[in-house]
Design an enzyme around this catalytic site. Structure first.
Site, mmCIF file in Angstrom:
data_model
loop_
_atom_site.group_PDB
_atom_site.id
_atom_site.type_symbol
_atom_site.label_atom_id
_atom_site.label_comp_id
_atom_site.label_asym_id
_atom_site.label_seq_id
_atom_site.Cartn_x
_atom_site.Cartn_y
_atom_site.Cartn_z
ATOM 1 N NE ARG A 39 -4.081 -0.022 1.489
ATOM 2 C CZ ARG A 39 -5.325 0.243 0.929
ATOM 3 N NH1 ARG A 39 -5.545 1.786 0.461
ATOM 4 N NH2 ARG A 39 -6.142 -0.559 0.383
ATOM 5 C CD GLU A 73 -7.174 2.349 6.002
ATOM 6 O OE1 GLU A 73 -6.207 2.125 6.384
ATOM 7 O OE2 GLU A 73 -8.117 1.953 5.128
#
Lengths: 261, 772
Positions: free
Chosen positions: B317, B723
């Site tokens: 990520r 997030e």
């Protein structure tokens, strides 16, 4: 106890001893009794010593300030306690009692070395005596990672008198710079007897190297502690000579940012 | 479909289902649960060394201490001694060798915590110390990596860098971050018949705890049931790090036959658990006179700690967010997973995305400084084409960016924040002030939504409708304060067209919905909302078919609306329809399942479509820095974020505010300090500083992007919000850097994070702000 899981034999809880929670007037002094909380003290001095009140506001939260005591902050003798430098800058005295015997000493003489105080076995801190006189030149600078609810990396409480434009009775008391709360005597010497002029504050800042050899820990490096302490003396000079205070902590910044320098 | 008559329908700002209980202290957390009188307290014995051979472990004095019921080591584990989530490299109890200070060596089960605390120090452990690698620098030098570096390549970065009119190199480092959930790690194990174990855990991942506990005890998964009603915060810290407390409690229960619980106190929690990966990012960027970035090469080094944990996914990520919102023709990203003798770092809100994004935002900032341009101008030059564009951009991992709305978001934010005028005012202020400087920065966020690992993108639900018309809702998502349960209940209320109070929210349990993924990757509502909607639709369909048959009409004539069920011109209350269906012997219980479509990911090539869609947002932060002390304040923050079509605006707003401030904390006051022996020095709130309420921006303006709507067919066209807003906090960090750039004659500040007062002062000093 809660953090270190230490065990103690006997506890004496003094929090509810009659009279211990009082702030009395004692001649030219206010007499802070042993169980007076930070919050009580804050209220009491809010008008007379706003610098000290703002510092106290940054102690913990209301719940913590209503539990911790002023005398506890002194007797604990932590090198990073915030009240010792302030009360030293105010020329406070402390009263130690053992049975019926009491003695009084200047607060700054109470702290002897790291973990060592001028307190005999059986003595307890029965009062702190803080001069009642106004302290227009008192400034408290608490430097921490976070403004509120944090322990200082460096704490400076500075005070002086002006006698016909000449600096007298200067006290530059630091926390976090040595094993005990300690005055910067070399720096003070650069200001004593001088006019209120930035040149002398810069000289005091330079002299601070002779006063302290701070340590590095998780709250700040030695380099940072020394540099910020020196800068705080510059800031103190600016605060006294400029038209406004230059502090980001607690100040109502939304009210306007003009007039800085 | 009208929804005005349903209380708590979607789009309504229904308060969190436990809000009143949270603030009045009546919400029950694991440690609040009433336990049988014989419940044991488990305490973990920890390593005193960062890296050492264990030469002696004598626990006889511990075992003999008053109140100690069991002492547990690796030898007492009947099955597998491992609590690692992906790779089996994380022992429950260390054997032979320790790999970080704080590592679990053994555990004791005592009658109470006082007895456990009194006994644990009686352990005699002797070590033969080995060299320890503690930092990223040391790990990179020693090539101490968990695996060989991974690469992601787009175009030909070397050629493009050589051909670029300008190039520069730089480095940015950022510290880790402790999750600091208010409720520490907690688990309660209750032994049942035939070796069964019932666990109550504060975890984002009940299925994994079930799985790991069964492996440890040599049981089948069906013998272990894990239930989670709520967590007092998690932030990724309870995705895998809840395994150890749960498994030690389970082992104690298994061995003693008594209930047992493991509750970390704050210091133990800091010492035992992993944190956000600190990082060191090197960059080499090529660009033209206008600030168009032509090529970037990144070397990302992440400190993973002593084991894998979730680091492979986090590294992926980080790489997948090295482009952020920018369409850069040539990129090469190399990622190093550094193996160090420290806590095994883990998931934390953003999961590597924040580190990846920080790298490219720093690049944009430095390019602008080099060219003497406003960083905003450079950013705008490089944004991905809009969703209406003739030609889309392609990410370094090969995903086409079809839904980009960063340009309209930034355009609106520039206007509403009055960015241009404020930047000019700040320049004037800085020219006139030598002791204080102000700074401003606007940074964008483009965050990929879905688990990078494709198979995790699945969810299940179970809904019962009782014959009085009340509804029992269960799904695989966990509640950590983010409001997932509330949103899913609203989705079900909407589907049945009944007031949300008729939908009973129930604790997540592996006994009702199996094989769930962690509630993570911002995916909770996307996945579980769909699964719950489908279960509700199944039951609705059965009721509709039954009523259509009774009324001799078409099923399409049966409509659920505003608490009623309409059949042609006739209608009845929902509860009456349910009752009739029940008497007509219709099943009123159903499961629902959802798997996110369109995903593919080749982790060896770092290529594919890992994300279903992207979430976008942008923020402007303005700060003031005192150059005498490094003290600073966040004067104003304007946030504009795309939540698609919000299911619950109040909850989404809370996520944006909280995420932003947590991001600011990561990059400013939150500093983890290890000493030279690898001991974490900041292991309590006395030394580790999350933002306090007084650290919020003095002037804080948060808004949704008004035209937000998910391009993909997500649950009611909403977007994930857990997030992405954290990374809006990068604007505050770069605003601090901008303030330092305002020092007369300053070079590029090259500020590292966390930008504590100390770091700001020392950086200012290096840049020429000297007053003594």
């Amino acid at each position: 106890m809660t953090k270190q899981h230490r065990k103690f034999g006997t506890f004496i809880w003094t929090g509810r001893v009659a009279g211990f929670d009082q702030i009395e007037t004692d001649g030219d002094f206010m007499r802070i009794m042993p169980a007076v909380t930070h919050q009580q003290f804050l209220h009491h001095i809010a008008d007379a010593l706003p610098e000290c009140a703002e510092l106290l506001r940054r102690f913990g939260a209301l719940q913590v300030r209503s539990s911790g005591t002023v005398c506890g902050n002194i007797a604990n003798a932590s090198p990073i306690g915030d009240l010792p430098p302030v009360l030293m800058a105010l020329a406070s005295k402390i009263e130690l009692t053992k049975a019926s015997k009491t003695r009084i000493l200047d607060l700054e003489n109470f702290f002897l070395d790291y973990g060592k105080q001028d307190r005999q076995s059986g003595e307890f801190l029965s009062a702190i005596l803080v001069p009642q006189e106004p302290a227009p030149h008192l400034r408290c600078y608490k430097i921490s990672k976070r403004f509120d609810q944090d322990i200082s990396a460096v704490m400076l409480a500075a005070n002086l008198h002006l006698d016909d434009g000449v600096i007298t009775d200067v006290c530059l008391a630091f926390g976090g710079m040595a094993g005990i709360p300690k005055r910067a005597s070399h720096a003070e010497a650069k200001l004593a007897g001088k006019p209120l002029d930035m040149t002398h504050f810069k000289a005091a800042a330079a002299a601070l190297r002779d006063d302290f050899t701070p340590l590095s820990d998780m709250r700040g490096s030695a380099e940072y502690r020394l540099l910020t302490s020196q800068n705080l003396l510059i800031k103190y000079g600016l605060d006294l000579t400029a038209s406004r205070q230059m502090r980001l902590a607690g100040a109502d910044l939304a009210a306007g940012l003009e007039g800085w320098s | 479909m009208t929804s005005s008559g349903v209380d708590g329908d979607i789009r309504q700002s229904k308060h969190h289902d436990s809000a009143v209980k949270h603030v009045s202290g009546r919400a029950v957390y694991v440690d609040d649960m009433a336990t049988p009188a014989n419940c044991l307290t488990v305490l973990i014995g920890q390593s005193a060394h960062a890296h050492a051979k264990i030469t002696l472990m004598d626990l006889s004095a511990v075992a003999a201490a008053p109140g100690i019921v069991a002492v547990m080591t690796a030898a007492d584990i009947p099955g597998v001694n491992d609590c690692g989530p992906v790779i089996h490299d994380d022992p429950v109890f260390a054997v032979d060798e320790v790999c970080y200070v704080g590592q679990s060596l053994f555990a004791i089960a005592a009658v109470d915590m006082a007895a456990a605390r009194a006994a644990i120090g009686l352990a005699v452990i002797e070590y033969d110390p080995l060299p320890a690698i503690l930092t990223i620098d040391a790990a990179m030098q020693a090539k101490s990596w968990l695996a060989s570096p991974s690469e992601m390549i787009k175009g030909d970065v070397q050629t493009a860098l050589t051909a670029a009119p300008h190039a520069l190199r730089g480095r940015v480092c950022a510290g880790g971050q402790e999750h600091f959930y208010l409720e520490g790690q907690a688990a309660l194990a209750i032994p049942g018949e035939d070796g069964e174990i019932q666990l109550f855990c504060s975890t984002q991942h009940p299925s994994e705890i079930q799985n790991k506990t069964a492996q440890m005890l040599g049981l089948a998964n069906h013998a272990v049931t894990v239930e989670t009603r709520r967590m007092g915060g998690a932030f990724g810290g309870k995705e895998s790090q809840g395994n150890l407390p749960a498994m030690t409690a389970a082992l104690a229960a298994y061995l003693t036959g008594q209930p047992a619980k493991t509750i970390y106190d704050r210091d133990d929690d800091f010492m035992l658990t992993g944190k956000r990966h600190d990082c060191r990012i090197d960059y080499h960027v090529g660009f033209d006179d206008d600030g168009r970035v032509l090529a970037v090469e990144f070397e990302q080094a992440l400190r993973c700690g002593m084991s894998w944990d979730l680091s492979a996914g986090i590294a992926a990520r980080a790489m997948c967010h090295a482009d952020n919102a920018y369409d850069i023709p040539h990129m090469k990203i190399t990622n190093y997973c550094c193996l160090t003798h420290t806590q095994s770092n883990t998931a934390f809100r953003g999961f590597g995305g924040p580190q990846g994004m920080l790298g490219i935002e720093r690049v944009m900032d430095e390019v602008a400084h080099y060219l003497g341009l406003d960083p905003l101008q450079v950013r705008r030059k490089n944004f991905y084409p809009d969703k209406g564009a003739a030609k889309f951009g392609i990410t370094p991992y090969g995903q086409t960016v079809e839904d980009c709305v960063i340009q309209p978001i930034v355009d609106e934010l520039v206007k509403t924040s009055d960015y241009v005028a404020r930047r000019a005012a700040i320049a004037a202020f800085n020219a006139a002030n030598q002791y204080v400087k102000r700074g401003i920065a606007l940074t964008p966020v483009k965050f990929g939504i879905s688990f990078n690992t494709t198979f995790l993108n699945q969810a299940g639900s179970l809904i019962h409708v009782y014959n009085d018309g009340s509804v029992h809702l269960n799904h695989g998502g966990t509640e950590m304060g983010q409001g997932l349960y509330t949103k899913i209940a609203q989705i079900v209320a909407h589907e049945f067209q009944i007031d949300v109070d008729l939908v009973k929210i129930t604790a997540t349990t592996t006994g009702k919905v199996p094989n769930t993924s962690a509630t993570a990757a911002s995916s909770g509502t996307d996945l579980n909302g769909m699964a719950a909607m489908r279960a509700a639709q199944t039951i609705k369909g059965r009721i509709a078919a039954f009523l259509a048959d009774e009324y001799q009409t078409d099923q399409a004539e049966v409509v659920f609306a505003n608490g009623q069920v309409h059949i042609g011109t006739d209608s009845m209350a929902f509860a009456d329809a349910v009752k009739r269906a029940y008497l007509g012997r219709v099943s009123l219980s159903a499961t629902g399942f959802y798997a996110t479509p369109k995903l593919s990911w080749d982790k060896d090539r770092m290529h594919g479509r890992p994300f279903y869609y992207f979430a976008y947002g942008a923020a402007v932060s303005e700060v003031i820095v005192d150059l005498l002390t490094g003290e600073n304040r966040l004067l104003r923050a304007d946030l504009l974020h795309d939540v698609g079509k919000s299911i619950n605006p109040a909850i989404d707003m809370g996520q944006i505010e909280g995420g932003f401030l947590q991001g600011v904390g990561w990059l400013t006051t939150e500093e983890l300090v290890w000493d030279a022996a690898g001991r974490l020095q900041t292991h309590a709130p006395s030394t580790y500083k999350i933002p306090a309420c007084s650290d919020r921006p003095i002037d804080w303006r948060v808004a949704f992007y008004a035209d937000g709507e998910n391009s993909e067919d997500t649950i009611h066209k909403s977007k994930a919000v857990g997030e992405p807003p954290l990374m809006l906090g990068i604007s505050s960090f770069l605003a601090l850097s901008d303030a330092l750039a305002g020092i007369k004659g300053a070079a590029y500040p090259a500020l590292d994070a966390p930008a504590t007062a100390e770091r700001l002062l020392l950086t200012a000093n290096r840049l020429g702000a000297n007053f003594v």
